[in-house]
Write a protein that holds these residues in place. Sequence first.
Motif: not given
Length: 311
Positions: A59-66
Amino acid sequence: MRAFLFPGQGSQVVGMGRDLADASATAREVFQEVDEALGQHLFRLMADGPDADLMLTENAQPAIMANAVATLRVLEREGGARLAEKADFVAGHSLGEYSALCAAQAIDLATTARLLKTRGRAMQAAVPVGVGAMAALLGADVARAQALAEAAAEGQVCTVANDNDPTQVVISGHREAIERAVAMVKEHGIKRGVLLPVSAPFHCALMRPAAEAMAEALAAADLRPPLVPVYANVTAAPAADPDTIRDLLVRQVTGTVRWRESVAAMAAAGVTDFVEFGGKVLAPMVKRIAPDATVTSVVAMADIEALAKRL
């Protein structure tokens, strides 16, 4: 010359993106597109938590990107400052390299989100919980960190994962080896070693199963030449060819994030202005690497408006 930068894991926090979404339809569109691509309410998790779920790597990886890409898109659409006209290079720290490639239109937003979801799951699954660990070495340069890692390995994996700046290096590998390294820091002239609260040992040989998963995922993904070159983590050099970028992203999973060298190389190439989107993690590192550079962190709407006036 100017570089746009994108942060990596550790910059996530509950509430991220909420104020930006309240202020901007452009940001809301980005978050909705990522939600639809992943088939989950990721933005709700970003805005409201719980923290334990947001901290999960997948979850953290796509959230930071978004969050980072939304910040840039607001600058471009509402501030009238387009990346292709205002930046000479892009770069990102670890997963931030995917954000950089998305920002430079080498990978579309939905594909980037799905790749990072896959990357997060694969990295978490590569090593059983408790087998691996990471530690930050404070007051350490990369030479001392490498010597410490070699001394602590004793046949296990213990290697430099992130060369962040002249004063901070992160090591990764088997938990026992990392704990030995933390206990030995003073012998190697290092100020302090701190175990990091991470769920897996990123950027070391233990991540090989994740690298194989990403090789398969990236082979099926549509990559185009970026609008501006991206400085790759594993080479600290610019890349623009899609096949080369695919290879570098696979190598990045097990390779060292050469952030200090990347920033130094950009400075040597003439970059004097660094802008970090969606976080405040990279800016202090950049100042320690290139003290004379101008460094700006862009997180809130007021930051975007101020940057648009300056660019």
